[in-house]
Write an enzyme that holds these catalytic residues in place. Structure first.
Site, mmCIF file in Angstrom:
data_model
loop_
_atom_site.group_PDB
_atom_site.id
_atom_site.type_symbol
_atom_site.label_atom_id
_atom_site.label_comp_id
_atom_site.label_asym_id
_atom_site.label_seq_id
_atom_site.Cartn_x
_atom_site.Cartn_y
_atom_site.Cartn_z
ATOM 1 N N ASP A 1 41.983 -4.828 -46.376
ATOM 2 C CA ASP A 1 42.535 -5.709 -46.165
ATOM 3 C C ASP A 1 41.916 -5.497 -44.649
ATOM 4 O OD1 ASP A 1 43.992 -7.496 -44.898
ATOM 5 O OD2 ASP A 1 45.745 -7.176 -44.747
ATOM 6 N N ASP B 1 40.359 -13.002 -45.531
ATOM 7 C CA ASP B 1 40.149 -10.717 -45.009
ATOM 8 C C ASP B 1 40.414 -10.037 -46.275
ATOM 9 O OD1 ASP B 1 42.645 -11.491 -44.951
ATOM 10 O OD2 ASP B 1 42.998 -10.741 -43.146
ATOM 11 N N GLU B 2 40.535 -10.200 -46.980
ATOM 12 C CA GLU B 2 41.345 -9.651 -48.167
ATOM 13 C C GLU B 2 40.661 -9.613 -49.392
ATOM 14 O OE1 GLU B 2 45.046 -9.210 -48.667
ATOM 15 O OE2 GLU B 2 45.938 -11.238 -48.263
#
Length: 372
Positions: free
Chosen positions: A21, A116-117
């Site tokens: 993350d 973003d993860e």
């Protein structure tokens, strides 16, 4: 008779799951590109005079209570010195694709959750002697060196625990939950941390005296089903650290690359060109493995590209349209052209790669980490 799992042991091979993350991703990219923004509260979002909202903010802003999805006007009231900058989606996509390519170096099983993860199943990866912990650390280091931002990671036997782990030591941290420690870790885990337990459910649990997963274990699966409906069986498993969901991806990778950071800087273009055959061989081997058999139709090379990072840590990438099997002559020309951009600076990193044809044009707000 209750026939659910007695514990989280299984005769199946132990899975190794990593959840990565990026830390305050949009804001991190803005601070990377403009160092003057560091150490001050900033956010990425819309203007307050247009009813804008905050997409994300850095940790300096979070200290004031600023949060994602908060109206920008509210954020300014909490933090009068907050600087709100407009988002640059193309810039974020570029960084996200770089991160994605790093993930794929360790496994083809990469499952995105958001921009973003992502989850990465490295159960069968030979990298780093098969150690998921070492792989996670290497991924974090490579993202920092290549993209210039930090990533937090969780390493665990399943997706549920890996995701909790990535948030446990944020920012720029890693949490490893080995199989032998799962029971102890989960027992004292606050129920608020469980996926699916929102504010309303958490309040109901607290009224029942349920504060952590150990408290949930006092209830049978039938009692949990009566109290929490269809979420009951899932809750029964989670409070024991059980999560059988596989890591699965519905998308093909969009590029393939190899790169190497040299112990001694390469001082000339001739020195760079001399390193290309070894890199080209590595790339060719990986490309052959990826496109072997039926997968060949899914991965048709569309472009070749070269990445060069100079000894001042500035990097440049050049690419050109091509077709069919990559040619080293094309890489040599791209390398020579890239070197000229450095005005004679020595080179610390070289990378070669290919991009594959992509007929889809997905909404960048949905899964931009894995799309062009």
């Amino acid at each position: 008779m209750q026939t659910r799992h007695k514990d989280n042991k299984s005769t199946e091979p132990q899975r190794k799951i990593i959840h990565c993350d990026a830390d305050c991703f949009f804001a991190a990219i803005e601070m990377r590109d403009d160092p003057s923004l560091r150490n001050r509260p900033i956010a990425v979002g819309g203007s307050s005079d247009r009813r804008g909202v905050i997409s994300t903010c850095n940790y300096e802003a979070r200290a004031y209570g600023v949060r994602s999805a908060m109206p920008t006007a509210t954020a300014h009231r909490l933090c009068p010195d907050l600087l709100v900058v407009p988002g640059r989606m193309e810039r974020y996509k570029e960084a996200a694709l770089q991160i994605r390519d790093i993930f794929f170096d360790y496994s083809e099983l990469v499952e995105p959750l958001s921009l973003d993860e992502a989850f990465i199943d490295v159960s069968g990866s030979p990298a780093c002697y098969g150690s998921a912990t070492l792989i996670a650390e290497e991924i974090r280091q490579r993202v920092f060196e290549t993209v210039g931002i930090t990533v937090s990671a969780g390493v665990a036997p399943n997706k549920f625990l890996a995701k909790i782990g990535s948030d446990w030591n944020k920012p720029n941290g890693i949490t490893v939950i080995p199989p032998a420690k799962v029971d102890d870790f989960v027992q004292y885990l606050p129920v608020d941390k469980l996926f699916g337990v929102g504010k309303v459910t958490a309040e109901k649990m607290h009224r029942l005296g349920i504060q952590n997963c150990g408290d949930v274990r006092a209830y049978s699966i039938y009692e949990l089903s009566e109290l929490f409906g269809s979420f009951g069986p899932r809750l029964y498993d989670l409070c024991r650290g059980i999560d059988q969901r596989p890591v699965k991806t519905s998308r093909n990778r969009k590029s393939l690359s190899v790169e190497h950071t040299y112990a001694a800087d390469l001082p000339s273009v001739q020195g760079c060109l001399g390193q290309l055959p070894a890199l080209f061989q590595q790339l060719s081997q990986r490309l052959h493995k990826l496109t072997d058999g039926a997968a060949a139709s899914q991965y048709r090379v569309h472009k070749q590209f070269v990445k060069v990072k100079f000894n001042n840590f500035q990097s440049t990438t050049m690419e050109c349209v091509t077709a069919g099997t990559p040619r080293i002559a094309v890489f040599k020309q791209l390398c020579s052209d890239s070197f000229q951009r450095g005005d004679g600076l020595p080179v610390r990193l070289l990378g070669l790669g290919v991009r594959f044809e992509d007929s889809s044009m997905d909404d960048p707000q949905q899964l931009p980490l894995f799309t062009h």
